[in-house]
Design an enzyme around this catalytic site. Structure first.
Site, mmCIF file in Angstrom:
data_model
loop_
_atom_site.group_PDB
_atom_site.id
_atom_site.type_symbol
_atom_site.label_atom_id
_atom_site.label_comp_id
_atom_site.label_asym_id
_atom_site.label_seq_id
_atom_site.Cartn_x
_atom_site.Cartn_y
_atom_site.Cartn_z
ATOM 1 N N HIS A 8 -1.107 -0.314 -9.555
ATOM 2 C CA HIS A 8 -1.738 -1.234 -8.598
ATOM 3 C C HIS A 8 -2.336 -2.446 -9.311
ATOM 4 O O HIS A 8 -3.544 -2.673 -9.271
ATOM 5 C CB HIS A 8 -2.803 -0.501 -7.765
ATOM 6 N N GLU A 53 -3.585 7.261 -4.996
ATOM 7 C CA GLU A 53 -3.856 6.552 -6.241
ATOM 8 C C GLU A 53 -5.178 7.051 -6.785
ATOM 9 O O GLU A 53 -6.112 7.208 -6.004
ATOM 10 C CB GLU A 53 -3.954 5.036 -5.998
ATOM 11 N N ARG A 58 0.862 -1.182 0.000
ATOM 12 C CA ARG A 58 0.000 0.000 0.000
ATOM 13 C C ARG A 58 0.896 1.229 0.000
ATOM 14 O O ARG A 58 1.890 1.283 0.739
ATOM 15 C CB ARG A 58 -0.911 0.029 1.233
HETATM 16 C C1 GLV Z 1 -4.630 -5.655 -3.580
HETATM 17 O O1 GLV Z 1 -3.994 -4.677 -3.358
HETATM 18 C C2 GLV Z 1 -5.290 -6.427 -2.565
HETATM 19 O O2 GLV Z 1 -5.309 -6.012 -1.394
HETATM 20 O O3 GLV Z 1 -5.850 -7.485 -2.907
#
Ligand code: GLV
Ligand code: GLV
Length: 340
Positions: free
Chosen positions: A293, A274, A245
């Site tokens: 991401h 983001e 994150r």
């Molecule tokens: C992706 O970032 C997730 O948490 O699955």
């Protein structure tokens, strides 16, 4: 006896790959948000007020105010392993279980993290951009010199499923492996057997690693855990990889560490915020590889996530807890459907 029980209303905040939504449609009234962009706050709120279940994405903020407005909500099914977009305490207090999708995302995320590591070490995107940008590129003995991966030390922050999957990849590349357990993890970590890896303190990990890779959840105790002080401890020329994150890293400190040349580069699948802003200074560094991401973005993984997220809703519809539940101690809200 006719029981005039309304079917559950379910809001799915994006179109999902796979056909599992069909299983939901067979038993509930399902609205799927048709756009690529997330629903805006007001759009989310008006639906939250009337639905029994929401199948949410990691970029749908379900904070305390949103949860308070959701008078009929009986389950949040988050389409991610992480659930930092949900105020878990508020959901628990309201008697709402929060489902998530652990396990199936592990290998896809570790693959992407290792791809970022290799891409940063060997300056993949710089080379690619050069070829796309100039007419002619001459091979040269000093062109695009990178960092060796074999024999280098990797420091893995967060020794959960994904951190350990990253370690297995690193072992295949003959790396030395150091790791830091999650701040919230206590005692022995299951599943780590068979890997030659050493648990160390954060300071030690930062001082000894050529690559530092983050695999921890975003929690109050991990927010900005890599900041000015931590970058100063890292080996000169080290490379940071973050596929967890964005806010775990203090991004201003990251920019400073790159500007000063202390950091050799970074491979980032996550940023803060983001989507990253067009004018974000991170986009100016040639030695920063950024992806939007996409850690879990393989077709098969995303289809499995859809199935799990649907199963988590169906379980609550049947009076059970979600099979994959982030707040297993929750006392379920009385779940008799609204009568109409
Ligand atoms: C992706 O970032 C997730 O948490 O699955
Ligand atoms: C590189 O391509 C080599 O042949 O050494």
């Amino acid at each position: 006896m006719t029981r005039n029980i309304a079917r559950w209303k379910v809001f799915v905040t994006r179109a999902l790959p796979g056909d599992a939504i069909g299983r939901l449609r067979a038993r509930a009234e399902v609205e799927v948000w048709p756009r690529e962009r997330p629903p805006r706050r007001t759009e989310l709120m008006t639906r939250l007020e009337r639905v029994d279940a929401i199948l949410s994405m990691l970029n749908d903020p379900l904070d305390a105010a949103a949860i308070a407005a959701a008078a009929n909500l009986k389950v949040i099914s988050n389409y991610a392993v992480g659930f930092d977009n949900v105020d878990l305490d508020a959901a628990t207090r309201a008697g709402i279980p929060v489902g998530h999708t652990p396990g199936v995302v592990t290998d896809a995320t570790a693959d992407l993290a290792f791809a970022l590591l290799l891409a940063s070490a060997r300056r993949l995107t710089e080379g690619d951009r050069e070829l796309h940008g100039v007419r002619r590129h001459n091979w040269g003995p000093q062109t695009l010199l990178g960092t060796d991966v074999a024999g280098a030390t990797i420091g893995i922050i967060g020794w959960g499923r994904i951190g350990q999957a990253m370690a297995r990849r690193a072992a295949g590349f003959a790396m030395k492996i150091l790791y830091l357990k999650r701040p919230s993890q206590r005692g022995a970590v299951p599943g780590a057997s068979g890997l030659e890896a050493r648990a160390v303190s954060l300071d030690r990990l930062l001082e000894e690693s050529d690559f530092v890779s983050i695999h921890a959840p975003l929690r109050p105790e991990t927010r900005h855990m890599i900041g000015v002080k931590e970058f100063a401890r890292m080996k000169p020329g080290a490379i940071l990889v973050n596929s967890a994150r964005g806010p775990i890293v203090d991004q201003k400190a990251l920019v400073l560490a790159l500007k000063s040349g202390r950091l050799g580069g970074a491979g980032l699948d996550v940023t803060d915020p983001e989507p990253i802003r067009r004018d974000d200074p991170l986009l100016k560094f040639p030695n920063v590889v950024i992806t939007p991401h996409i850690g879990t973005a393989s077709r098969a993984t995303r289809e499995r996530m859809t199935a799990m997220a649907v199963d988590n809703i169906l379980a609550v519809m049947d009076g059970r807890a979600p099979r994959w539940c982030a707040n297993p101690d929750v006392k379920l809200r009385p779940r008799s459907p609204r009568r109409e």
